[in-house]
Write a protein that holds these residues in place. Structure first.
Motif, PDB file in Angstrom:
ATOM      1  N   ALA A  31       0.820  -1.206   0.000  1.00  0.00           N
ATOM      2  CA  ALA A  31       0.000   0.000   0.000  1.00  0.00           C
ATOM      3  C   ALA A  31       0.849   1.248   0.000  1.00  0.00           C
ATOM      4  N   SER A  32       2.097   1.160   0.526  1.00  0.00           N
ATOM      5  CA  SER A  32       2.934   2.334   0.676  1.00  0.00           C
ATOM      6  C   SER A  32       3.425   2.872  -0.645  1.00  0.00           C
ATOM      7  N   ALA A  33       3.402   2.072  -1.704  1.00  0.00           N
ATOM      8  CA  ALA A  33       3.937   2.519  -2.981  1.00  0.00           C
ATOM      9  C   ALA A  33       2.845   2.776  -4.015  1.00  0.00           C
ATOM     10  N   ALA A  34       1.591   2.742  -3.590  1.00  0.00           N
ATOM     11  CA  ALA A  34       0.514   2.823  -4.565  1.00  0.00           C
ATOM     12  C   ALA A  34       0.089   4.253  -4.857  1.00  0.00           C
ATOM     13  N   ALA A  35       0.296   5.168  -3.905  1.00  0.00           N
ATOM     14  CA  ALA A  35      -0.199   6.527  -4.060  1.00  0.00           C
ATOM     15  C   ALA A  35       0.896   7.439  -4.601  1.00  0.00           C
ATOM     16  N   SER A  36       0.466   8.641  -5.027  1.00  0.00           N
ATOM     17  CA  SER A  36       1.382   9.669  -5.486  1.00  0.00           C
ATOM     18  C   SER A  36       1.340  10.833  -4.516  1.00  0.00           C
ATOM     19  N   GLY A  88      16.901  -1.823  -3.487  1.00  0.00           N
ATOM     20  CA  GLY A  88      15.908  -2.890  -3.547  1.00  0.00           C
ATOM     21  C   GLY A  88      14.929  -2.636  -4.676  1.00  0.00           C
ATOM     22  N   SER A  89      14.159  -3.649  -4.997  1.00  0.00           N
ATOM     23  CA  SER A  89      13.196  -3.529  -6.084  1.00  0.00           C
ATOM     24  C   SER A  89      11.918  -2.828  -5.658  1.00  0.00           C
ATOM     25  N   ASP A  90      11.622  -2.832  -4.358  1.00  0.00           N
ATOM     26  CA  ASP A  90      10.390  -2.203  -3.883  1.00  0.00           C
ATOM     27  C   ASP A  90      10.555  -1.870  -2.411  1.00  0.00           C
ATOM     28  N   VAL A  91       9.602  -1.096  -1.884  1.00  0.00           N
ATOM     29  CA  VAL A  91       9.608  -0.726  -0.476  1.00  0.00           C
ATOM     30  C   VAL A  91       9.375  -1.961   0.385  1.00  0.00           C
ATOM     31  N   GLN A  92      10.146  -2.076   1.478  1.00  0.00           N
ATOM     32  CA  GLN A  92      10.015  -3.200   2.396  1.00  0.00           C
ATOM     33  C   GLN A  92       9.236  -2.789   3.646  1.00  0.00           C
ATOM     34  N   ASP A  93       8.724  -3.779   4.367  1.00  0.00           N
ATOM     35  CA  ASP A  93       7.949  -3.503   5.574  1.00  0.00           C
ATOM     36  C   ASP A  93       8.785  -2.792   6.642  1.00  0.00           C
ATOM     37  N   THR A  94      10.083  -3.096   6.703  1.00  0.00           N
ATOM     38  CA  THR A  94      10.947  -2.513   7.740  1.00  0.00           C
ATOM     39  C   THR A  94      11.415  -1.104   7.394  1.00  0.00           C
ATOM     40  N   ASP A  95      11.140  -0.638   6.172  1.00  0.00           N
ATOM     41  CA  ASP A  95      11.626   0.686   5.781  1.00  0.00           C
ATOM     42  C   ASP A  95      10.981   1.802   6.591  1.00  0.00           C
ATOM     43  N   MET A  96       9.717   1.621   6.972  1.00  0.00           N
ATOM     44  CA  MET A  96       9.033   2.663   7.730  1.00  0.00           C
ATOM     45  C   MET A  96       9.671   2.858   9.093  1.00  0.00           C
ATOM     46  N   GLN A  97      10.223   1.789   9.675  1.00  0.00           N
ATOM     47  CA  GLN A  97      10.881   1.906  10.970  1.00  0.00           C
ATOM     48  C   GLN A  97      12.111   2.808  10.867  1.00  0.00           C
ATOM     49  N   GLU A 111      11.872  16.424  10.152  1.00  0.00           N
ATOM     50  CA  GLU A 111      10.492  16.080  10.495  1.00  0.00           C
ATOM     51  C   GLU A 111       9.725  15.449   9.339  1.00  0.00           C
ATOM     52  N   SER A 112      10.202  15.658   8.097  1.00  0.00           N
ATOM     53  CA  SER A 112       9.544  15.055   6.937  1.00  0.00           C
ATOM     54  C   SER A 112      10.616  14.554   5.969  1.00  0.00           C
ATOM     55  N   PRO A 113      11.287  13.450   6.301  1.00  0.00           N
ATOM     56  CA  PRO A 113      12.384  12.972   5.455  1.00  0.00           C
ATOM     57  C   PRO A 113      11.883  12.371   4.146  1.00  0.00           C
ATOM     58  N   VAL A 114      12.743  12.395   3.143  1.00  0.00           N
ATOM     59  CA  VAL A 114      12.445  11.741   1.870  1.00  0.00           C
ATOM     60  C   VAL A 114      13.169  10.400   1.833  1.00  0.00           C
ATOM     61  N   TYR A 115      12.678   9.518   1.011  1.00  0.00           N
ATOM     62  CA  TYR A 115      13.233   8.162   0.894  1.00  0.00           C
ATOM     63  C   TYR A 115      13.581   7.916  -0.569  1.00  0.00           C
ATOM     64  N   LEU A 116      14.864   7.704  -0.836  1.00  0.00           N
ATOM     65  CA  LEU A 116      15.345   7.428  -2.192  1.00  0.00           C
ATOM     66  C   LEU A 116      15.658   5.942  -2.300  1.00  0.00           C
ATOM     67  N   LEU A 117      15.016   5.273  -3.250  1.00  0.00           N
ATOM     68  CA  LEU A 117      15.188   3.835  -3.441  1.00  0.00           C
ATOM     69  C   LEU A 117      15.811   3.572  -4.806  1.00  0.00           C
ATOM     70  N   ASP A 164      14.273   4.460 -18.217  1.00  0.00           N
ATOM     71  CA  ASP A 164      14.350   5.423 -17.124  1.00  0.00           C
ATOM     72  C   ASP A 164      15.340   4.940 -16.069  1.00  0.00           C
ATOM     73  N   LEU A 165      15.818   5.889 -15.264  1.00  0.00           N
ATOM     74  CA  LEU A 165      16.710   5.540 -14.169  1.00  0.00           C
ATOM     75  C   LEU A 165      15.966   4.699 -13.137  1.00  0.00           C
ATOM     76  N   PRO A 166      16.596   3.666 -12.587  1.00  0.00           N
ATOM     77  CA  PRO A 166      15.920   2.817 -11.586  1.00  0.00           C
ATOM     78  C   PRO A 166      15.933   3.454 -10.202  1.00  0.00           C
ATOM     79  N   VAL A 167      15.541   4.700 -10.134  1.00  0.00           N
ATOM     80  CA  VAL A 167      15.544   5.455  -8.883  1.00  0.00           C
ATOM     81  C   VAL A 167      14.131   5.980  -8.628  1.00  0.00           C
ATOM     82  N   THR A 168      13.652   5.786  -7.410  1.00  0.00           N
ATOM     83  CA  THR A 168      12.335   6.279  -7.005  1.00  0.00           C
ATOM     84  C   THR A 168      12.483   7.075  -5.721  1.00  0.00           C
TER      85      THR A 168
END
Length: 333
Positions: free
Chosen positions: A20-25, A131-140, A150-156, A167-171
């Motif tokens: 669910a964490s990767a479904a929205a924009s 990694g290929s997608d967001v993992q469950d432990t990434d939120m921790q 207070e509002s960090p970004v996450y580069l995968l 395209d670049l394999p960066v999200t």
């Protein structure tokens, strides 16, 4: 080592599933600019860890990698925010506790202190992983960095090679509070970004791009071919010297007739070698040889110093930024 407390946990917000964490924009309206140096750093970090893990076997409990998969790497991304524009310039590595999987806070604070001395205008904007997608432990890990920003970004970065992907394999992900199944949850949402380069980075990227030959071979293949050619040349020279030596020995024994023309050619070759073996000759020769080497080294050091000075000037020019900073993100400590 215990993971630090965070506002989301205190408010009773449970981490959302990875699917669910990767479904929205993202709806924050922020504009992200990513510099190539960050991608190079993350790729280099992944390659080094993968090579080290290959000696002892893939997988690690602290990295979250599955059996048979390369271990994941983690780090912080730093840069500046001007209004609604977030520009990511650089990154540094993070260390996870091998037992609990939480961040090594002492290592993070030390890195922050060192980078603040070199880049006083840069702040911690978030973190990166592979990694290929967001993992469950990434939120921790994401929540653990909320005391820094207070509002960090996450580069995968996806290290898997996909030749059909253009395209670049960066999200880049942001975290937003969404209501899922009637309860508020903090989830990752995708954000758009653009690649931003300066002159110094163009030079570096161009250098990295030309490390691989245009014919499709690797740099290691070219080096092996070069050394093989040198070995073949030395081997051929040695075989010809042996042929001449055997011919002269046979001529001395009288097994073959004497050829004066050939003897004169061999004598001419021999005279090109040092003919004196006295101590004075050796001392003078070594002194002249050392003086020549010294002049060569001096010229090399002068050239390196000049190149470094030019590089420092380009870096100083590229990273000159005003000391003021606007935006709601936390300061680089």
């Amino acid at each position: 080592m215990l993971a630090p407390s965070d506002p989301a946990t205190a408010a009773g917000l449970a981490p959302a599933p990875a699917a669910a964490s990767a479904a929205a924009s993202s709806s924050s309206g922020l504009t992200f600019k990513l510099h190539p140096l960050v991608i190079v750093n993350v790729s280099d970090h992944h390659t080094r860890v993968k090579a080290q893990a290959a000696c002892s076997g893939y997988g690690s409990s602290s990295s979250g990698a599955a059996a048979g998969q390369p271990p994941r790497v983690f780090g912080c991304v730093i840069g500046v925010q001007r209004g609604r524009t977030v520009e990511i310039f650089n990154s540094f590595e993070l260390v996870l506790d091998p037992v609990t999987g939480s961040l090594d806070r002492a290592f993070l604070e030390k890195k922050q202190e060192l980078y603040k001395k070199v880049f006083p205008d840069f702040y911690v904007l978030g973190w990166y992983s592979t990694g290929s997608d967001v993992q469950d432990t990434d939120m921790q890990i994401h929540k653990a960095l909320m005391d820094v920003n207070e509002s960090p970004v996450y580069l995968l970065l996806n290290p898997a090679i996909n030749l059909s992907q253009k395209d670049l394999p960066v999200t880049i992900y942001e975290s937003e509070l969404h209501v899922i199944d009637g309860s508020p949850q903090l989830i990752f949402v995708r954000s758009n970004y653009t690649i931003e380069t300066v002159e110094a980075e163009r030079i570096s990227v161009d250098h990295v791009a030309h490390l691989k030959p245009s014919d499709g071979g690797s740099a290691a293949t070219q080096l092996a071919a070069h050394l093989t050619g040198i070995h073949s040349a030395i081997k051929m020279l040695n075989s010809r010297v042996c042929v001449i030596h055997q011919y002269l020995v046979a001529m001395q024994k009288g097994d073959i007739p004497v050829d004066n023309s050939l003897l004169r050619q061999v004598s001419s070759l021999v005279r090109r070698l040092p003919a004196m073996e006295s101590q004075k000759f050796q001392d003078d020769f070594l002194m002249e040889y050392n003086d020549t080497l010294l002049m060569t080294y001096l010229a090399m050091f002068t050239n390196c110093s000049s190149t470094m000075n030019e590089l420092v000037e380009k870096i100083n020019t590229s990273y000159e930024r005003p000391a003021t900073r606007r935006g709601g993100r936390g300061a680089f400590m």
